[in-house]
Scaffold this motif. Structure first.
Motif, short mmCIF file in Angstrom:
data_model
loop_
_atom_site.label_atom_id
_atom_site.label_comp_id
_atom_site.label_asym_id
_atom_site.label_seq_id
_atom_site.Cartn_x
_atom_site.Cartn_y
_atom_site.Cartn_z
N ARG A 85 -0.40 3.95 -2.43
CA ARG A 85 -1.79 4.41 -2.36
C ARG A 85 -1.93 5.57 -1.38
O ARG A 85 -1.58 5.45 -0.20
CB ARG A 85 -2.71 3.27 -1.93
N VAL A 86 -2.48 6.66 -1.86
CA VAL A 86 -2.66 7.85 -1.02
C VAL A 86 -3.62 7.55 0.12
O VAL A 86 -3.45 8.02 1.26
CB VAL A 86 -3.19 9.03 -1.87
N SER A 87 -4.64 6.72 -0.17
CA SER A 87 -5.65 6.41 0.85
C SER A 87 -5.08 5.69 2.06
O SER A 87 -5.67 5.70 3.15
CB SER A 87 -6.77 5.57 0.22
N HIS A 88 -3.93 5.03 1.88
CA HIS A 88 -3.32 4.28 2.98
C HIS A 88 -2.04 4.93 3.50
O HIS A 88 -1.30 4.30 4.28
CB HIS A 88 -3.00 2.84 2.52
N ALA A 89 -1.78 6.16 3.08
CA ALA A 89 -0.50 6.82 3.42
C ALA A 89 -0.29 6.90 4.92
O ALA A 89 0.81 6.62 5.43
CB ALA A 89 -0.45 8.21 2.80
N PHE B 132 0.80 -1.23 0.00
CA PHE B 132 0.00 0.00 0.00
C PHE B 132 0.83 1.29 0.00
O PHE B 132 0.28 2.38 0.17
CB PHE B 132 -0.93 0.01 1.22
N GLN C 59 -1.60 5.03 7.32
CA GLN C 59 -1.37 3.70 7.88
C GLN C 59 0.05 3.19 7.58
O GLN C 59 0.72 2.61 8.43
CB GLN C 59 -2.38 2.71 7.31
#
Length: 542
Positions: free
Chosen positions: A282-286, A279, A288
């Motif tokens: 992926r920006v959405s998981h940055a 991930f 995390q």
């Protein structure tokens, strides 16, 4: 008493200690263990002030008396044995002289203040003199020397007339006499016979009241003396509360626990790293991903210590010998001294050795054990009687003398290749690897090897031959406990016949099924194992 705290010590690129801590506490009995080169001798030298730590603190009270026995005894000459041992107690002798001076002064006129100061000094000196055994010094020196197998007539002989092994005993006697608060012993049993080892064991148990820290290759001696083990290795020091056998079990338990923790951590790290790799883009998981990266950075990684190198070998299956291996018939041996005197060693020895027997040859120091093995193997001729050998006998002989037969200019590889001239390089290297000679070690010159390394070369040369009768004179000398255990296991599985001399009771107890005892020039046979011999021997001496 002695505290080493957060010690760092490095020799060139070799790091021995990195933040190591250990302590010697009053009245404790501690065994110091670790692989060769791990730093055991350095611990002794740091405690003695012979070396300094690169970093860390070494603390010890100035009043603490430390006695250190090492394998380097230095020069001894110009004194009798007794005077040499008494010379170690020079400080105690000086206390006695000072007491006599003060006693004489007490009869002289002086002020009350001067008398009070003199009485206080006298009282302190008497206390120290008594604590160090000053009143019994001469008798104790004689008792210690007797325990280490010196006769009364030996005590007046010059120290330079004794061999290196006996000088080691004199050096040990000097350390024991001073009755130190802390006793540091580096391989104290190396040059002792079983009787001397038993005496030393009793003395340390019943007479010595101070703290003890020692290295020793004799497993049974360690088990009987120590109640605490400090293991040196992996740049640190680890303490175990128990004897040597407890240490072996506990170390294995701790290693299994560490291995289990390591595996769990590796599994967790693998999952976290897989998540980050999956991930990271992926920006959405940055958030995390960054959180898990920070988490991994904070984790202290478990590091597995390297496995300790030990010998790994088995004797090859030997050709079968006849059922009757050897018969001694009225065997006698005399030596002629340098002054032309005839010295009888033994006479009328009669006995037989049968195939597959494993026999211990025992007797007090000087009884003639090594001489008998030399006669059996043809190293020297009997004065009377004969040795009758059985059919198809292939004999291998190991002694400290066989170590001297190694050619100093040869390399380790050349020494073994000499025994196996038709074998290829790979076969010889594999054999040497089993005896801990790997890589550039095989190119070491014999002259540069330690006693233990030379022993391993001689054993490797023996293993290279198809032998069915092994004659071993102190094969465990210079070998550490781990190497002794490997040799013991190999000899237990050896499908041939064996006779040996050893002062290692654990070795004898675990191996032999018959005992020959030489006593006052005669030989008795005990048809049982070593424990059976000890019981029967005790009955005969009640």
């Amino acid at each position: 008493m002695i505290h080493l705290t957060n010690i760092h010590k490095q020799y060139g690129s070799q790091v021995l200690f990195r933040g190591a801590s250990l302590q010697v506490l009053p009245a404790t009995r501690t065994g110091l263990v670790g692989a060769n080169g791990a730093g055991k001798t350095s611990v002794f030298r740091l405690m003695m002030g012979e070396e300094e730590a690169d970093k860390g603190e070494i603390s010890c009270s100035k009043k603490t008396v430390i006695g250190y026995f090492s394998q380097d005894v230095g020069e001894m000459s110009g004194r009798s044995v007794l005077d040499e041992v008494m010379s170690a107690a020079g400080e105690i002798v000086a206390m006695g002289a000072r007491m006599r001076e003060m006693e004489a002064r007490m009869g002289e006129p002086m002020s009350d203040d001067e008398m009070a100061a003199l009485l206080e000094e006298y009282g302190n000196t008497v206390d120290a003199f008594e604590h160090r055994g000053g009143y019994e010094l001469d008798s104790q020196a004689k008792e210690i020397l007797t325990g280490l197998r010196f006769s009364n007539s030996d005590l007046i002989l010059p120290v330079e007339s004794f061999s290196g092994g006996w000088k080691m005993r004199i050096a040990l006697a000097k350390i024991l006499l001073i009755g130190p608060d802390v006793l540091l012993l580096d391989e104290p049993t190396n040059h002792l016979d079983i009787e001397s080892i038993l005496w030393l064991e009793s003395w340390l148990t019943n007479e010595f009241k101070g703290a003890l820290l020692m290295t020793c290759h004799d497993r049974e001696f360690m088990n009987r003396i120590v109640s605490r083990i400090i293991e040196i290795g992996n740049e640190g020091a680890t303490t175990y509360g128990g004897d040597y056998d407890f240490y072996l079990k506990e170390r294995e338990i701790r290693r299994e626990q560490l291995l289990a923790s390591y595996r769990r951590q590796q599994e967790m790290l693998s999952k976290e790293e897989d998540f980050i790799a999956k991930f990271a883009a992926r920006v959405s998981h940055a958030a995390q991903v960054q959180s898990r990266i920070k988490k991994l950075d904070k984790i202290e990684r478990i590091v597995l210590p390297p496995e300790q190198r030990v010998m790994k070998f088995d004797f090859p299956v030997p050709p079968r010998s006849g059922d009757d291996v050897l018969h001694l018939k009225d065997l006698g041996k005399e030596w002629q001294t340098a002054h032309g005197e005839i010295k009888p060693v033994f006479s009328g020895l009669t006995g037989s050795i049968r195939r597959l027997e494993k026999i211990a040859l025992v007797g007090v120091n000087g009884a003639g054990k090594s001489t008998l093995l030399k006669v059996i193997t043809g190293q020297t001729e009997a004065t009377s009687g004969e040795v009758l050998t059985g059919a198809s006998l292939a004999t291998g002989y190991f002694s400290q003398h066989s170590m001297d037969l190694l050619y100093p200019g040869q390399t380790v590889f050349e020494a073994v290749q000499e025994t196996l001239p038709l074998e290829n390089i790979g076969t010889i290297r594999n054999l040497l690897a089993a005896f801990l000679f790997q890589g550039d070690d095989v190119d070491k010159k014999i002259s540069s090897l330690s006693g233990g390394e030379k022993s391993r070369v001689v054993l490797a040369k023996m293993l290279a031959q198809p032998l069915n009768f092994l004659v071993l004179d102190e094969p465990t000398n210079h070998l550490d406990i781990q190497s002794r255990e490997v040799l013991l296991k190999a000899l237990k599985k050896f499908e041939g016949t064996l006779i040996l001399v050893s002062h290692d009771r654990h070795f004898l107890r675990s191996l032999v099924n018959r005992v020959f005892e030489i006593d006052h020039g005669e030989m008795r046979s005990y048809e049982g194992d070593y424990d059976y011999y000890l019981r029967e021997h005790e009955k005969h001496n009640i």
